[in-house]
Scaffold this motif. Sequence first.
Motif, mmCIF file in Angstrom:
data_model
loop_
_atom_site.group_PDB
_atom_site.id
_atom_site.type_symbol
_atom_site.label_atom_id
_atom_site.label_comp_id
_atom_site.label_asym_id
_atom_site.label_seq_id
_atom_site.Cartn_x
_atom_site.Cartn_y
_atom_site.Cartn_z
ATOM 1 N N LYS A 35 34.486 36.686 25.641
ATOM 2 C CA LYS A 35 33.038 36.894 25.767
ATOM 3 C C LYS A 35 32.562 36.574 27.181
ATOM 4 N N GLU A 36 33.113 35.543 27.793
ATOM 5 C CA GLU A 36 32.721 35.218 29.166
ATOM 6 C C GLU A 36 33.117 36.341 30.121
ATOM 7 N N LEU A 37 34.307 36.881 29.952
ATOM 8 C CA LEU A 37 34.760 37.974 30.820
ATOM 9 C C LEU A 37 33.905 39.220 30.632
ATOM 10 N N PHE A 89 44.236 40.527 27.277
ATOM 11 C CA PHE A 89 42.855 40.510 26.809
ATOM 12 C C PHE A 89 42.765 40.563 25.292
ATOM 13 N N SER A 90 43.538 41.412 24.644
ATOM 14 C CA SER A 90 43.432 41.577 23.190
ATOM 15 C C SER A 90 43.871 40.323 22.435
ATOM 16 N N ASN A 91 44.700 39.472 23.062
ATOM 17 C CA ASN A 91 45.191 38.255 22.408
ATOM 18 C C ASN A 91 44.480 36.994 22.883
ATOM 19 N N MET A 92 43.543 37.135 23.773
ATOM 20 C CA MET A 92 42.896 36.018 24.455
ATOM 21 C C MET A 92 41.976 35.235 23.518
ATOM 22 N N ARG A 146 38.953 50.703 32.415
ATOM 23 C CA ARG A 146 38.403 49.390 32.084
ATOM 24 C C ARG A 146 38.520 48.460 33.286
ATOM 25 N N PRO A 147 37.440 47.795 33.675
ATOM 26 C CA PRO A 147 37.528 46.841 34.793
ATOM 27 C C PRO A 147 38.549 45.745 34.504
ATOM 28 N N VAL A 148 39.127 45.196 35.554
ATOM 29 C CA VAL A 148 40.115 44.128 35.401
ATOM 30 C C VAL A 148 39.414 42.892 34.854
#
Length: 420
Positions: A337-339, A328-331, A272-274
Amino acid sequence: MQAQTLRYLDLGSVRKILETMRSRTVSTLYPLAMLGRSIHGYQVKGMDNKEKEAELLSRSFGGDPHTFVSELGGLTALLTAGVQRPVMGLSATAYLPQAVQEHIHAPVRWWLPDTRPESIVTVATPVRGNNGDAMRVGGLPQELKPKALRDLGRGLYEQQLARRLARLEKQEPERARVILAVNSYEQAAHLAAGVAQADGLNHRVCLLVKKPEKQRYEEHLPAHVDRMVREELKEFPDRGEILIAPLAVIGRGLNIVVGTRSAVRDIYLCVRPVLSIEDTDWLHASVNAAGFNTLPAGGNDEPLAVLRAASEASWKQLTKILRSPARFSNMDHDLRKELVAGMLVLLIQLAGRARRGETDMTLHIVDHSIHDKKFSSDLATIIEQIYRDWTPKQREIMNELYGQALQAFLTYAGLDQEML
């Protein structure tokens, strides 16, 4: 400032701090941006293991990158020709709402649509571990990733690549090659070690390296892995069938061709990309875009009120980012969505490496962390959320501009033609 007084010592740490404070072209031409001011701050990291990992980071941003890019053509024309008659040739991914770093806030007047049906196919291609579970790399602790990458490389060849390459050798022998993409040169070396040690290996493995000299993390690399630097990539079709490379290096601008057609048929996204809200450039873009998106399309007779509302939106976005969990999972969902919108730009560019000369390609998404539906943070769910957020006009433009490339990702997300 204290850093300025220490400049003469020529310390690397001082140079880094001074570099973040240096005035750039964007902030010189458009100094205030939507926030109405520049931002300077410091961050302390690694205090859980402060003897080895503690670091003090200086972060700053200012200027209006979105206005700079959208006005660059007119500004260049004015400075060079004395008139504002710009013609700007932009990347095919210059328009994608919610991709805050990549989206150009300007009307698109002319484009070449991608209309060939099924020229891009995006599929989930999991690799199973000994316990039968799909293997993942993204989200693992750093110390576990080298072994995970070696296991993934070995399993990927034995379960997927051997059969796929054998089939391509019969159906498309001139393009029977694949690229495996990861996030760094070090990850590429570990993945290559796993592929090279797979049972029944019957294909040549090439590894893109940063320097001709072997690095410490390459010490266990099998001798039959062919190391090549970036300048040698054009030789890949003659030297191997499997190329392992960092996504940031291989994703844009590098075309590996035989004649005028792409020499590569499939690309595998193995890690997965950073996706980080702590990246300063991304943070700057997100904050500025939040204000930019409030501006009325047709202008307004009350510019001060409009700019005040844009500034308030930018400050609200900055607060959201600073308060959001970084994992990421808690963001915050809007930030996710922007990322991911930015990640889609990267993946569409990556797919383009296998589409020179109007060739077809398949993008395989391997890392299970991209598919994991826990916390609704999987790629398919977020692609659907992004699509639902677009206005009818944005959907129309996106379909016109991207064509089959967009359709490939919408189909991957489970959005069938009737829903579109």
